[in-house]
Design an enzyme around this catalytic site. Structure first.
Site, PDB file in Angstrom:
ATOM      1  N   GLY A 103     -60.077 -82.763   9.782  1.00 23.93           N
ATOM      2  CA  GLY A 103     -59.096 -83.819   9.555  1.00 23.93           C
ATOM      3  C   GLY A 103     -59.569 -85.244   9.752  1.00 23.93           C
ATOM      4  N   GLU A 114     -63.948 -78.358  12.495  1.00 18.91           N
ATOM      5  CA  GLU A 114     -63.965 -77.937  11.082  1.00 18.91           C
ATOM      6  C   GLU A 114     -63.891 -79.152  10.155  1.00 18.91           C
ATOM      7  OE1 GLU A 114     -60.481 -75.484  10.766  1.00 18.91           O
ATOM      8  OE2 GLU A 114     -61.321 -73.858  11.950  1.00 18.91           O
ATOM      9  N   PRO A 115     -64.843 -80.062  10.225  1.00 19.21           N
ATOM     10  CA  PRO A 115     -64.753 -81.244   9.374  1.00 19.21           C
ATOM     11  C   PRO A 115     -65.080 -80.907   7.928  1.00 19.21           C
ATOM     12  CG  PRO A 115     -66.835 -81.232  10.532  1.00 19.21           C
ATOM     13  CD  PRO A 115     -66.073 -80.031  11.032  1.00 19.21           C
ATOM     14  N   GLY A 116     -64.325 -81.453   7.009  1.00 16.14           N
ATOM     15  CA  GLY A 116     -64.625 -81.298   5.590  1.00 16.14           C
ATOM     16  C   GLY A 116     -64.925 -82.665   5.015  1.00 16.14           C
ATOM     17  N   ARG A 134     -56.809 -86.183  -7.156  1.00 17.65           N
ATOM     18  CA  ARG A 134     -56.225 -86.870  -6.001  1.00 17.65           C
ATOM     19  C   ARG A 134     -55.336 -88.075  -6.353  1.00 17.65           C
ATOM     20  NH1 ARG A 134     -58.256 -88.808  -2.014  1.00 17.65           N
ATOM     21  NH2 ARG A 134     -57.089 -87.694  -0.441  1.00 17.65           N
ATOM     22  N   TYR A 170     -51.713 -87.058  -5.035  1.00 19.00           N
ATOM     23  CA  TYR A 170     -51.329 -87.671  -3.747  1.00 19.00           C
ATOM     24  C   TYR A 170     -51.133 -89.177  -3.865  1.00 19.00           C
ATOM     25  CZ  TYR A 170     -53.881 -83.495  -2.107  1.00 19.00           C
ATOM     26  OH  TYR A 170     -54.355 -82.236  -1.905  1.00 19.00           O
ATOM     27  N   CYS A 193     -53.255 -84.975 -21.701  1.00 16.75           N
ATOM     28  CA  CYS A 193     -51.936 -85.238 -22.270  1.00 16.75           C
ATOM     29  C   CYS A 193     -50.863 -85.132 -21.198  1.00 16.75           C
ATOM     30  CB  CYS A 193     -51.670 -84.262 -23.406  1.00 16.75           C
ATOM     31  SG  CYS A 193     -52.894 -84.466 -24.684  1.00 16.75           S
ATOM     32  N   GLU A 194     -50.876 -86.040 -20.266  1.00 16.11           N
ATOM     33  CA  GLU A 194     -49.904 -86.127 -19.173  1.00 16.11           C
ATOM     34  C   GLU A 194     -49.803 -87.593 -18.811  1.00 16.11           C
ATOM     35  OE1 GLU A 194     -48.272 -83.840 -17.151  1.00 16.11           O
ATOM     36  OE2 GLU A 194     -49.120 -82.018 -18.007  1.00 16.11           O
ATOM     37  N   TYR A 213     -62.807 -82.819  -2.085  1.00 11.28           N
ATOM     38  CA  TYR A 213     -61.585 -82.529  -2.839  1.00 11.28           C
ATOM     39  C   TYR A 213     -61.626 -83.148  -4.239  1.00 11.28           C
ATOM     40  CZ  TYR A 213     -60.408 -81.257   1.899  1.00 11.28           C
ATOM     41  OH  TYR A 213     -60.443 -80.701   3.152  1.00 11.28           O
TER      42      TYR A 213
END
Ligand code: LLP
Length: 443
Positions: free
Chosen positions: A264, A298-300, A337, A341, A366-367, A395
């Protein structure tokens, strides 16, 4: 692949030149424009095409060393969270540095083993592990399962009994702390979330775990959320877990060895102040030093987020409704992302024109929600110009999709003055590889 391009295999085998640098030092400019370490991004774009993800080995090494040095005063190991960037080349690089892994699926276990990790290097998290995944992880002898519910304990017990094995487990507890993250989707440690065992049920679940013959309760685990820049959620969460540990050891025969404090830690996407990892290490040490517990992190994103960029070429310019649009060959299928988000990613020209404009930077999907930036002051890039979307190492590729039947982009790893395509661009054939042209109808 062009001249001088290494494959993933020989890249991993000879290790390459060892360089270390912060992400700020890694993406620099010279007369050829923006570079990643010693390689011009325009060279990579010419060779691998666009869109394309580019990662810096030096930046990953440097983030790993920074965090590891900050926590090594306690008995800690960094278990990189594979979901952030699961490229085998990135996993191999982190293995060489001494990392363990945090996985959440059988697919991630498969990648981990392909990248040369042993079961003992792996913790298995996730709220919905299937029996098949549990069996695979038991056979691989993972260090432990971070268990998220009482029912999951019973399923692990059943699978372990069938295989005549003892399953090492930790309880993932929801510490029920208030977490301030940029988006509600990245909060996990608050009351009422799907993740973890509710705090007030954890002792009862620990009693169940220690009563099941094929389980060994070894630890406690939490993960409070993602892109967290404050220490309070970790501090409060840890205090709660340490309290719970005392209760568990008083009321059951279990003797805990591990405390997993999750991932996190935030990275800077814009001008935010960066996380003071040294101070983070002190905060953790003050709480767990002397506990006798082995600490797992648990770093990502912290390890890979700013080590990567998404390289894209401008396809078109247009004006509509009084607004400027820059249409790029990368979109939400490559980097979800911004759309998902409303996340901010810096966008820069590889060779700036010196002129800027205010525009929406949008992709070809097409969005209407397909954008990389809205109403942003950016370089006045014209068709054919290269842009980078920064902080795309975490990510990014892993959340990409084939929507609109777009082949997924390649991944390129840079190390010093050389680079390697470590994931090829998908082909049209790849897109339909699993489809059955003449259905085999059954009834
Ligand atoms: N451990 C567990 C149990 C997790 O669920 C996660 C992330 C991590 C570790 C690593 O978190 P990190 O250090 O990377 O923040 N797709 C979102 C992020 C979702 C994170 C999910 N869990 C994004 O693009 O921001």
């Amino acid at each position: 692949m062009g001249k001088g391009v290494l494959t993933a295999r020989n890249f991993a085998a000879d290790g390459g030149a060892r360089t270390n640098a912060t992400s700020a030092e890694v993406f620099t400019r010279d007369t050829e424009g923006l570079r990643c370490e010693g390689v011009a991004l325009s060279t990579i774009a010419d060779d691998a095409g666009t869109p394309c993800f580019v990662y810096s080995s030096a930046a990953i090494r440097s983030q790993y060393e920074r965090l590891y040095s900050a926590v090594k005063q306690v008995d800690a190991r960094l278990h990189y969270s594979v979901k952030a960037n699961s490229s085998i080349a990135v996993l191999s690089l982190l293995r060489e540095l001494g990392a363990g892994l945090d996985i959440v699926s059988g697919g991630e276990l498969y990648r981990a083993l392909q990248a040369g990790y042993n079961g003992r290097d792996i913790v298995f998290s996730g709220v919905g592990k299937t029996e098949r995944e549990i069996e695979e992880a038991l056979r691989a002898q993972v260090l432990m399962f971070n268990v998220e519910s009482e029912q999951e304990l019973h399923v692990i017990q059943d699978v372990a009994t069938r295989l005549d094995l003892i399953a090492p487990v930790a309880l993932r507890v929801n510490p029920e702390v208030l977490v301030d993250t940029p988006h509600p989707y990245t909060r996990t440690g608050e009351k009422g979330m799907k993740f973890g065992i509710p705090f007030d049920e954890a002792l009862a679940v620990a009693k169940v775990a220690s009563s099941l013959a094929n389980l060994q309760l070894l630890g406690l685990d939490m993960h409070v959320g993602s892109q967290i820049s404050q220490f309070a959620p970790y501090e409060v969460g840890l205090q709660r877990l340490l309290h719970l540990r005392r209760e568990i050891e008083r009321e059951t025969e279990a003797r805990l060895e591990y405390l997993d404090i999750g991932g996190g830690l935030a990275v800077t996407y814009d001008v935010e102040r960066s996380v003071d990892v040294e101070r983070f290490g002190e905060v953790i040490a003050a709480l767990v030093g002397g506990s006798g517990l082995k600490i797992i992190l648990e770093p990502g994103r912290f390890l890979v987020g700013n080590a990567g960029v998404l390289l894209t070429r401008v396809l078109y310019r247009k004006r509509s409704g009084g607004k400027e649009f820059i249409i790029t060959d990368a979109g939400m299928t490559d980097l979800l992302r911004p759309s998902h988000y409303n996340a901010f990613h810096r966008i820069e020209a590889v060779n700036p024109t010196g002129k800027t404009t205010i525009a929406d930077v949008v992709g070809p999907i097409c969005e209407s929600g397909d954008f990389l930036a809205l109403d942003r002051q950016v370089d006045d890039a014209q068709p054919g110009d290269l842009l980078v979307v920064r902080s795309a190492g975490a990510y990014g590729f892993v959340m990409s999709s084939n929507y609109n039947s777009r082949p997924r982009a390649p991944e390129v790893l840079v190390d010093g003055d050389r680079y390697a395509v470590v994931t090829r661009r998908e082909s049209y054939e790849d897109l339909i590889r699993n489809e059955i042209h003449r259905p085999d109808w059954r009834s």
